[in-house]
Design an enzyme around this catalytic site. Structure first.
Site, PDB file in Angstrom:
ATOM      1  N   GLU A 114       2.289   1.224   6.036  1.00 47.94           N
ATOM      2  CA  GLU A 114       1.714   2.231   5.321  1.00 47.94           C
ATOM      3  C   GLU A 114       0.892   2.764   6.378  1.00 47.94           C
ATOM      4  O   GLU A 114      -0.122   2.178   7.085  1.00 47.94           O
ATOM      5  CB  GLU A 114       0.557   1.794   4.377  1.00 47.94           C
ATOM      6  CG  GLU A 114       1.461   1.281   2.730  1.00 47.94           C
ATOM      7  CD  GLU A 114       0.587   1.069   1.782  1.00 47.94           C
ATOM      8  OE1 GLU A 114      -0.482   1.648   1.584  1.00 47.94           O
ATOM      9  OE2 GLU A 114       0.806   0.191   1.053  1.00 47.94           O
ATOM     10  N   ASN A 144      -0.335  -1.002  -4.271  1.00 47.85           N
ATOM     11  CA  ASN A 144      -0.985  -1.919  -5.111  1.00 47.85           C
ATOM     12  C   ASN A 144      -0.195  -2.077  -6.461  1.00 47.85           C
ATOM     13  O   ASN A 144      -0.193  -3.059  -7.255  1.00 47.85           O
ATOM     14  CB  ASN A 144      -2.108  -0.901  -5.597  1.00 47.85           C
ATOM     15  CG  ASN A 144      -3.050  -0.895  -4.312  1.00 47.85           C
ATOM     16  OD1 ASN A 144      -2.867  -1.565  -3.275  1.00 47.85           O
ATOM     17  ND2 ASN A 144      -4.186   0.112  -4.236  1.00 47.85           N
ATOM     18  N   ASN A 169       1.613  -7.111  -1.389  1.00 50.48           N
ATOM     19  CA  ASN A 169       0.703  -5.907  -0.782  1.00 50.48           C
ATOM     20  C   ASN A 169      -0.566  -6.225  -0.851  1.00 50.48           C
ATOM     21  O   ASN A 169      -1.315  -6.665  -1.614  1.00 50.48           O
ATOM     22  CB  ASN A 169       1.218  -4.775  -1.561  1.00 50.48           C
ATOM     23  CG  ASN A 169       0.253  -3.493  -1.367  1.00 50.48           C
ATOM     24  OD1 ASN A 169       0.694  -2.976   0.032  1.00 50.48           O
ATOM     25  ND2 ASN A 169      -0.509  -3.084  -1.794  1.00 50.48           N
ATOM     26  N   GLU A 170      -1.289  -5.832   0.391  1.00 50.78           N
ATOM     27  CA  GLU A 170      -2.755  -5.786   0.542  1.00 50.78           C
ATOM     28  C   GLU A 170      -3.523  -6.768  -0.023  1.00 50.78           C
ATOM     29  O   GLU A 170      -4.557  -6.555  -0.818  1.00 50.78           O
ATOM     30  CB  GLU A 170      -3.265  -4.179   0.335  1.00 50.78           C
ATOM     31  CG  GLU A 170      -2.689  -3.489   1.269  1.00 50.78           C
ATOM     32  CD  GLU A 170      -3.339  -1.876   1.204  1.00 50.78           C
ATOM     33  OE1 GLU A 170      -4.050  -1.955  -0.119  1.00 50.78           O
ATOM     34  OE2 GLU A 170      -3.212  -1.149   1.890  1.00 50.78           O
ATOM     35  N   GLN A 218       3.114   8.446   1.577  1.00 48.09           N
ATOM     36  CA  GLN A 218       4.323   8.066   0.786  1.00 48.09           C
ATOM     37  C   GLN A 218       5.223   9.131   0.982  1.00 48.09           C
ATOM     38  O   GLN A 218       5.025  10.113   1.759  1.00 48.09           O
ATOM     39  CB  GLN A 218       3.868   7.830  -0.596  1.00 48.09           C
ATOM     40  CG  GLN A 218       2.975   6.722  -0.887  1.00 48.09           C
ATOM     41  CD  GLN A 218       2.569   6.320  -2.194  1.00 48.09           C
ATOM     42  OE1 GLN A 218       3.393   6.687  -3.191  1.00 48.09           O
ATOM     43  NE2 GLN A 218       1.677   5.352  -2.524  1.00 48.09           N
ATOM     44  N   GLU A 226       6.260   4.400  -4.187  1.00 43.64           N
ATOM     45  CA  GLU A 226       5.474   3.639  -4.991  1.00 43.64           C
ATOM     46  C   GLU A 226       5.469   4.203  -6.296  1.00 43.64           C
ATOM     47  O   GLU A 226       5.418   5.620  -6.478  1.00 43.64           O
ATOM     48  CB  GLU A 226       4.090   3.608  -4.370  1.00 43.64           C
ATOM     49  CG  GLU A 226       3.495   2.566  -5.253  1.00 43.64           C
ATOM     50  CD  GLU A 226       2.030   2.304  -5.007  1.00 43.64           C
ATOM     51  OE1 GLU A 226       1.505   2.683  -3.900  1.00 43.64           O
ATOM     52  OE2 GLU A 226       1.234   1.540  -5.683  1.00 43.64           O
ATOM     53  N   TYR A 231      -4.933   4.587   6.936  1.00 39.87           N
ATOM     54  CA  TYR A 231      -5.148   5.959   6.965  1.00 39.87           C
ATOM     55  C   TYR A 231      -6.454   6.754   7.214  1.00 39.87           C
ATOM     56  O   TYR A 231      -7.219   6.168   7.733  1.00 39.87           O
ATOM     57  CB  TYR A 231      -5.205   5.905   5.281  1.00 39.87           C
ATOM     58  CG  TYR A 231      -4.205   5.535   4.558  1.00 39.87           C
ATOM     59  CD1 TYR A 231      -3.044   6.347   4.147  1.00 39.87           C
ATOM     60  CD2 TYR A 231      -4.199   4.401   3.946  1.00 39.87           C
ATOM     61  CE1 TYR A 231      -1.959   5.807   3.447  1.00 39.87           C
ATOM     62  CE2 TYR A 231      -3.033   3.805   3.349  1.00 39.87           C
ATOM     63  CZ  TYR A 231      -1.913   4.682   2.884  1.00 39.87           C
ATOM     64  OH  TYR A 231      -0.958   4.230   2.098  1.00 39.87           O
TER      65      TYR A 231
HETATM   66  O1  AHR Z   1      -0.411   4.600  -0.540  1.00 36.81           O
HETATM   67  C1  AHR Z   1      -1.511   4.442  -1.557  1.00 36.81           C
HETATM   68  C2  AHR Z   1      -2.138   3.075  -1.792  1.00 36.81           C
HETATM   69  O2  AHR Z   1      -2.821   2.861  -0.535  1.00 36.81           O
HETATM   70  C3  AHR Z   1      -0.966   1.727  -1.858  1.00 36.81           C
HETATM   71  O3  AHR Z   1      -0.714   1.471  -3.035  1.00 36.81           O
HETATM   72  C4  AHR Z   1      -1.843   0.659  -1.297  1.00 36.81           C
HETATM   73  O4  AHR Z   1      -0.959  -0.512  -0.718  1.00 36.81           O
HETATM   74  C5  AHR Z   1      -2.990   1.359  -0.157  1.00 36.81           C
HETATM   75  O5  AHR Z   1      -4.356   0.847  -0.494  1.00 36.81           O
END
Ligand code: AHR
Length: 513
Positions: free
Chosen positions: A292, A72, A172-173, A356, A27, A244
């Protein structure tokens, strides 16, 4: 001593290992692109300005597909800003990460880098501030051979042949209130459906990922997937998942069982997608793109150097340090179990991207004008990307268990298994979640005979280290793999002992009975 018994049978397969399960993510965020994969002034820079030391580590990591350019970031990005002569590219404010974006790196550079890295491109379009037209134009620019304004523009920028990008993310999201251009499920579902239609009219061979929820804790989780797939089911191929994990206030027990939550998350999305399939009388299945996932110490990170709460920041800087988490032994064990969860669901999870790739919550770290190195989490990923090949085997595990505050009881020993028929090998990927006790593991192999141990490696705290030991610029690479001694072939299979809090790989040469 913890005890666990594993049984595999050659006949009980889950499906072929999807090679796209070992994906990653680049990213325009922090130092992932600038001074991560791209640093023209670096001593190892290629003629295109890519860091060769990082490229070497990416190849060693074995990532197969890389998602780009966000995240994002993509929800406020104009793809046109990143093509054409670099000197003419605009400097922009990136609102997502409160960063000054120079656009020195864009689509052509990423495709060139991907070729050098040997990875497939997974490109995201902006469905935050932009829409159908920008999305279909990007597909035409990237994939149409020539003879139209946009394809000829690409050629005039030096790329005579089309990029032929197969895999595309529809934004994305967009369920997240933090997202630029945040939408309701109906708003996003209709937009994604029309963007997908228009993109496929340009190139019918592309594969499309619709945005699922940003995480399973979102208030709209479940309903979002249902509504979005209600609109897009026929137009898309995959629905995305993001997750995450981190250790909260010393609750190592729950943290180590993160894969239990990942299993549950995956199974919930599979059920939702299949419910939409039944209701809409569709014949195809929608598979999952876990695009992700990782360990991310997201809470408590808001320092001058590594700001997380972006609204608190006043300055606009180029490639600031953002969320450069240093990963330790515990994190590597968790990452190994998350990969196990993905592999166990390889019949429905077709794509997965660890977030990432470099510097930003990443297996690879680099310093500007300095070295690049492997974090602890590099190892389970690298070994599984290399050795999880062929068929995923259903793995029956009977393990001693422990209790967790968040996820109920969990197995102390977590395993996934693959069988590479072509090369005549079986690989076990094992984790011992117990902090204090070693785990004795007995693996029974049915339908295989004549086994020989060809690899046995373990990652655990070495003498003088503890579970918080990490690989930093100052310490060097102190956490890594070492031989796992004492793996013994027995009549029915193999016996081994995992040290406390460890991740291991055991590869056997087998013949089939
Ligand atoms: O990977 C970091 C961020 O986490 C990304 O930009 C977003 O898609 C997610 O919230």
């Amino acid at each position: 001593m913890t005890r666990a018994r594993i049984t595999i049978d050659r006949e009980f397969t889950i499906g072929e290992v999807p090679r796209r399960l070992f994906g990653s993510f680049v990213e325009h965020m922090g130092r992932c692109v600038y001074t991560g994969i791209y640093e023209p002034g670096h001593a190892t820079a290629t003629e295109e300005g890519f860091r060769q030391d990082v490229l070497d580590l990416v190849r060693e990591l074995g990532a197969t597909v890389v998602r780009y350019p966000g995240g994002n970031f993509v929800s406020g990005y104009n793809w046109e800003d990143g093509v054409g002569p670099v000197a003419d590219r605009p400097r922009r404010l990136d609102g997502a990460w409160h960063t000054l974006e120079t656009n020195a790196f864009g689509l052509h550079e990423f495709v060139g880098w991907s070729r050098r890295a040997g990875v497939e491109v997974m490109e995201a379009v902006n469905l935050g501030t932009r829409g159908v037209d920008a999305a279909r134009q990007l597909v035409e620019y990237a994939n149409h051979p020539g003879g139209t304004y946009l394809s000829d523009l690409r050629r005039s920028h030096g790329a005579h042949e089309p990029f032929d990008i197969k895999l595309w993310c529809l934004g994305n999201e967009l369920d997240g209130p933090w997202q630029i251009g945040h939408k309701t499920a109906d708003e996003y579902g209709r937009l994604a459906q029309e963007a997908a239609k228009a993109m496929r009219l340009v190139d019918p061979t592309i594969e499309l990922v619709a945005c699922g929820s940003s995480n399973s804790g979102m208030p709209t989780f479940g309903a979002w997937e249902q509504t979005v797939l209600g609109h897009t089911y026929e137009e898309v191929d995959y629905i995305s998942l993001h997750a995450y994990y981190q250790e909260h206030e010393g609750d190592h027990a729950s943290f180590l069982a993160s894969a239990v939550d990942m299993d549950y998350f995956i199974e919930s999305v599979v059920s939702t997608a299949d419910a939409v399939r039944a209701k809409g009388k569709h014949s195809k299945h929608i598979n999952l793109s876990f695009d992700e996932w990782n360990v991310w110490y997201a809470s408590g990170l808001d320092t001058e150097d590594q700001p997380h709460n972006i609204s608190a920041r006043g300055r606009w800087r180029e490639h600031p340090r953002i969320i450069e988490d240093a990963y330790n032994v515990t994190d590597a064990v968790v990452v190994g179990t998350l990969l196990n969860s993905l592999l166990r669901h390889g019949d429905r999870v077709s794509i997965a991207n660890q977030a990432q790739l470099v510097n930003v919550i990443a297996p690879i770290r680099s310093e500007e004008n300095g070295p690049a190195w492997r974090q602890s989490i590099f190892w389970p990923f690298a070994r599984m990307a290399a050795l999880a090949r062929g068929q995923i085997l259903r793995t029956a595990v009977t393990s001693d268990r422990y209790s967790t505050a968040k996820f109920g009881d969990a197995d102390l020993v977590d395993v996934s298994t693959t069988w590479d028929e072509e090369n005549g090998t079986v690989a076990f990927f094992l984790a011992n979640r117990g902090l204090d006790e070693a785990a004795y593991v007995e693996a029974v192999l049915r339908g295989f005979s004549g086994a020989k141990v060809i690899r046995a490696e373990v990652l655990a705290a070495a003498d003088g280290q503890d579970r918080f030991t990490a690989n930093t610029l100052d310490s060097g690479e102190q956490v890594g793999l070492r031989p796992l001694d004492g793996v013994r072939l027995v009549d029915a299979g193999v016996e081994l002992t995992l040290p406390p809090l460890s991740w291991a790989v055991v590869q056997l040469e087998v013949t089939t009975a």
